[in-house]
Design an enzyme around this catalytic site. Structure first.
Site, PDB file in Angstrom:
ATOM      1  N   LYS A  40       0.947  -1.296   0.044  1.00  0.00           N
ATOM      2  CA  LYS A  40      -0.118   0.018   0.198  1.00  0.00           C
ATOM      3  C   LYS A  40       1.148   1.072  -0.242  1.00  0.00           C
ATOM      4  O   LYS A  40       1.216   1.458   0.892  1.00  0.00           O
ATOM      5  CB  LYS A  40      -0.679  -0.294   1.138  1.00  0.00           C
ATOM      6  CG  LYS A  40      -1.931   1.206   1.295  1.00  0.00           C
ATOM      7  CD  LYS A  40      -2.923   1.254   2.585  1.00  0.00           C
ATOM      8  CE  LYS A  40      -3.478   1.988   2.185  1.00  0.00           C
ATOM      9  NZ  LYS A  40      -4.759   2.412   3.586  1.00  0.00           N
ATOM     10  N   LYS A  99      -2.516  -1.592  -4.195  1.00  0.00           N
ATOM     11  CA  LYS A  99      -3.064  -0.302  -3.805  1.00  0.00           C
ATOM     12  C   LYS A  99      -2.046   0.968  -3.837  1.00  0.00           C
ATOM     13  O   LYS A  99      -1.357   0.906  -2.759  1.00  0.00           O
ATOM     14  CB  LYS A  99      -4.126  -0.180  -2.092  1.00  0.00           C
ATOM     15  CG  LYS A  99      -4.776   0.677  -2.497  1.00  0.00           C
ATOM     16  CD  LYS A  99      -5.459   1.151  -1.063  1.00  0.00           C
ATOM     17  CE  LYS A  99      -6.208   1.877  -0.699  1.00  0.00           C
ATOM     18  NZ  LYS A  99      -6.621   2.147   0.959  1.00  0.00           N
TER      19      LYS A  99
END
Ligand code: PBG
Length: 325
Positions: free
Chosen positions: A192, A245
């Protein structure tokens, strides 16, 4: 002559040689649950997306099921925040009561995944517990375990930790196992990145940090190998699904993690990706539908098996219409 055009001549042959196939089964729709009653509040930073109170969440779930999307990712927006994010793990809090409500009504028909993090619940907006002005990794771990366990006890089918603390997957796995939830999978937000593409979400979830930023825990977008390192950590700690992400600016990362691991791989096409396409479409600058289709397919082509997207229902339609898939 090499005639590559032979296999592009008609729709039939193009579809036959298609390399990327997608199905509504691979789509997950994020839902924002807001504490309170009778709420369906438009999220201005994400046109067409809403926050729902638990008593009205069936409106959006019925839409999802009608489109063949039966997996949702829940986020909570509590009425009260404090330094340790009590409303993240309280059994009567927003996500926990929302899960119970959805499960009472739909049972197995809806597969519930929950975002496990603290930033929507802490008054400082960081993803962990503060020690002075630092996010304290090890102090945060037991809280994350408590949050995850409270979601599963309420009926969640899968938990998805998004905090980026070290050791969280192992800690959550042990907590779930000790409580007897050995079959509940963990989808780790393994890679992330600290991203400006989360901007509209922070509006939606009211979770912007009150000071500083998230760069001491989320990843530096200059790095690719580090994503593999983080993913391998999470594999070794017991993750069942990995996630990259954001998605669109990170297609190389998706491919890299896919090649380096053998878990199912999810990608999260985040709020900023949605709003860019939505708003450029509304401004008449691009064709929203075609841009949505092309970008979603690119994420699967890069190597994702699963896509979390605010466009899940529209994509399910596009697949059914034969425009993609
Ligand atoms: C919670 C979390 C965030 C997102 C998912 N989980 C925000 C953040 O890290 O600031 C972003 C999702 C989106 O932008 O659509 N930590």
């Amino acid at each position: 002559m090499n005639r590559g055009r032979r296999t592009r001549k008609t729709d039939a042959v193009r579809k036959m040689v298609r390399e990327t196939r997608i199905s509504p089964d691979s789509l997950i729709y994020p839902i924002f649950l807001q504490e309170g009653d009778d709420i369906k509040a438009h999220i201005d930073a994400m046109p067409g997306q809403y926050r729902y109170s638990p008593d009205r969440v069936r409106e959006i779930i019925d839409d999802c099921l009608g489109k063949g999307v039966n997996k949702v990712l829940l986020f909570g927006i509590p009425a009260h925040k404090d330094p340790v994010g009590t409303q993240a793990y309280d059994h009567e809090a927003i996500v926990q009561s929302g899960i119970r409500k959805i499960k009472e009504e739909y049972g197995e028909e809806v597969y519930i995944i929950t975002d496990v993090c603290m930033c929507e619940y802490t008054d400082h907006g960081h993803c962990g517990i503060l020690n002075d002005r630092e996010v304290d990794n090890d102090l945060t771990l037991p809280y994350l375990a408590k949050i995850a366990l409270s979601h599963v006890e309420a009926g969640a089918d899968m938990v998805a930790p998004s905090d980026m603390m070290d050791g969280r997957i192992g800690t959550i796995r042990s907590a779930l196992d000790e409580a007897g939830y050995i079959s509940t999978p963990i989808m780790s937000y393994a890679a992330k990145y600290a991203s400006a593409f989360y901007g509209p979400f922070r509006d939606a979830a009211d979770s912007a940090p009150s000071f500083g930023d998230r760069r001491s825990y989320q990843m530096d977008y200059h790095n690719r190998r580090e994503a593999v390192k983080e993913s391998i950590f999470d594999v070794s700690e017991g993750a069942d699904i990995l996630m990259v992400k954001p998605a669109l600016s990170y297609l190389d990362i998706i491919r890299e993690v896919k090649n380096a691991t053998n878990l199912p791989l999810a990608a999260y096409s985040v709020s900023g990706e949605y709003s860019m396409i939505k708003c450029a479409g509304e401004a008449g600058l691009i064709d929203e539908y075609k841009t949505m289709c092309e970008s979603a397919v690119s994420v699967f082509r890069a190597g994702a098996d699963i896509l979390i997207t605010y466009y899940a229902m529209e994509l399910a339609d596009a697949i059914r219409n034969g425009d993609i898939g």
